[in-house]
Design a protein around this motif. Structure first.
Motif, PDB file in Angstrom:
ATOM      1  N   LYS A  14       0.933  -1.121  -0.054  1.00  0.00           N
ATOM      2  CA  LYS A  14       0.010   0.022   0.280  1.00  0.00           C
ATOM      3  C   LYS A  14       0.812   1.185   0.048  1.00  0.00           C
ATOM      4  O   LYS A  14       1.889   1.156   0.725  1.00  0.00           O
ATOM      5  N   THR A  16       0.303   3.877   1.216  1.00  0.00           N
ATOM      6  CA  THR A  16       0.340   4.845   2.537  1.00  0.00           C
ATOM      7  C   THR A  16       1.630   4.048   3.588  1.00  0.00           C
ATOM      8  O   THR A  16       2.109   4.782   4.240  1.00  0.00           O
ATOM      9  N   GLU A  17       1.776   2.759   3.181  1.00  0.00           N
ATOM     10  CA  GLU A  17       2.599   1.857   4.168  1.00  0.00           C
ATOM     11  C   GLU A  17       4.299   2.440   3.642  1.00  0.00           C
ATOM     12  O   GLU A  17       5.107   2.696   4.345  1.00  0.00           O
ATOM     13  N   LYS A  20       4.812   5.929   4.726  1.00  0.00           N
ATOM     14  CA  LYS A  20       5.195   6.072   6.218  1.00  0.00           C
ATOM     15  C   LYS A  20       6.643   5.934   6.523  1.00  0.00           C
ATOM     16  O   LYS A  20       7.275   6.356   7.342  1.00  0.00           O
ATOM     17  N   GLU A  25       3.087  11.430   5.966  1.00  0.00           N
ATOM     18  CA  GLU A  25       2.057  11.144   6.580  1.00  0.00           C
ATOM     19  C   GLU A  25       0.787  10.776   5.657  1.00  0.00           C
ATOM     20  O   GLU A  25       1.009  11.580   4.475  1.00  0.00           O
ATOM     21  N   GLU A  26      -0.123  10.155   5.879  1.00  0.00           N
ATOM     22  CA  GLU A  26      -1.394   9.819   5.169  1.00  0.00           C
ATOM     23  C   GLU A  26      -1.883  11.015   4.711  1.00  0.00           C
ATOM     24  O   GLU A  26      -2.653  11.398   3.464  1.00  0.00           O
ATOM     25  N   ASP A  27      -2.097  11.953   5.429  1.00  0.00           N
ATOM     26  CA  ASP A  27      -2.826  13.475   5.170  1.00  0.00           C
ATOM     27  C   ASP A  27      -2.076  14.081   4.195  1.00  0.00           C
ATOM     28  O   ASP A  27      -2.580  15.256   3.808  1.00  0.00           O
ATOM     29  N   LEU A  29      -1.046  12.982   1.466  1.00  0.00           N
ATOM     30  CA  LEU A  29      -1.341  12.000   0.269  1.00  0.00           C
ATOM     31  C   LEU A  29      -2.318  12.367  -0.434  1.00  0.00           C
ATOM     32  O   LEU A  29      -3.470  12.521   0.417  1.00  0.00           O
ATOM     33  N   LEU A  31      -4.769  10.301  -2.253  1.00  0.00           N
ATOM     34  CA  LEU A  31      -4.757   8.877  -2.603  1.00  0.00           C
ATOM     35  C   LEU A  31      -5.477   8.725  -3.920  1.00  0.00           C
ATOM     36  O   LEU A  31      -6.543   9.172  -4.375  1.00  0.00           O
ATOM     37  N   LYS A  34      -5.261   2.228  -3.368  1.00  0.00           N
ATOM     38  CA  LYS A  34      -4.422   1.589  -2.513  1.00  0.00           C
ATOM     39  C   LYS A  34      -2.930   1.948  -2.570  1.00  0.00           C
ATOM     40  O   LYS A  34      -2.143   1.722  -2.052  1.00  0.00           O
ATOM     41  N   ALA A  37      -0.759   7.571  -5.276  1.00  0.00           N
ATOM     42  CA  ALA A  37      -1.002   8.689  -4.813  1.00  0.00           C
ATOM     43  C   ALA A  37      -0.013   9.901  -5.260  1.00  0.00           C
ATOM     44  O   ALA A  37       0.988   9.399  -5.638  1.00  0.00           O
TER      45      ALA A  37
END
Length: 102
Positions: A14, A16-17, A20, A25-27, A29, A31, A34, A37
């Protein structure tokens, strides 16, 4: 093994992984599912004081076997990680060999 076979046999992580692992941070990105991004400009501002290098791989002629920019970029990123450097690779559009379309 053809590019498409390698791609089909690869376990995707993913996005997001992956983000990280490099401190995004996910915020930070935008997206697209999955596995894809865009990094938002706010993320760049957060890391602007950190030292880093940008390496662009462009405009090279492929070998007779078809290795070109994508293969070179992946090899470069993998090689940097092998010697202990942090590296991240972004491919705008990986190559699709003509055999994919046959």
């Amino acid at each position: 093994m053809e590019d498409i076979e390698i791609a089909r046999n690869t376990k995707l992580q993913k996005i997001t992984e992956i983000a990280k692992k490099i401190g995004i941070e996910e915020d930070d990105l935008e997206l697209y599912g999955k596995y894809k991004a865009k990094i938002l400009p706010q993320a760049i501002k957060k890391v602007k004081d950190k030292k880093g290098k940008l390496i662009l791989v462009t405009a090279i002629n492929p070998t007779p076997l078809g290795e070109g920019k994508t293969t070179m970029a992946i090899g470069l990123a993998d090689g940097l990680r092998k010697i202990g450097k942090n590296s991240v690779l972004a491919l705008r559009e990986p190559s699709l060999r003509s055999s994919v379309w046959n």
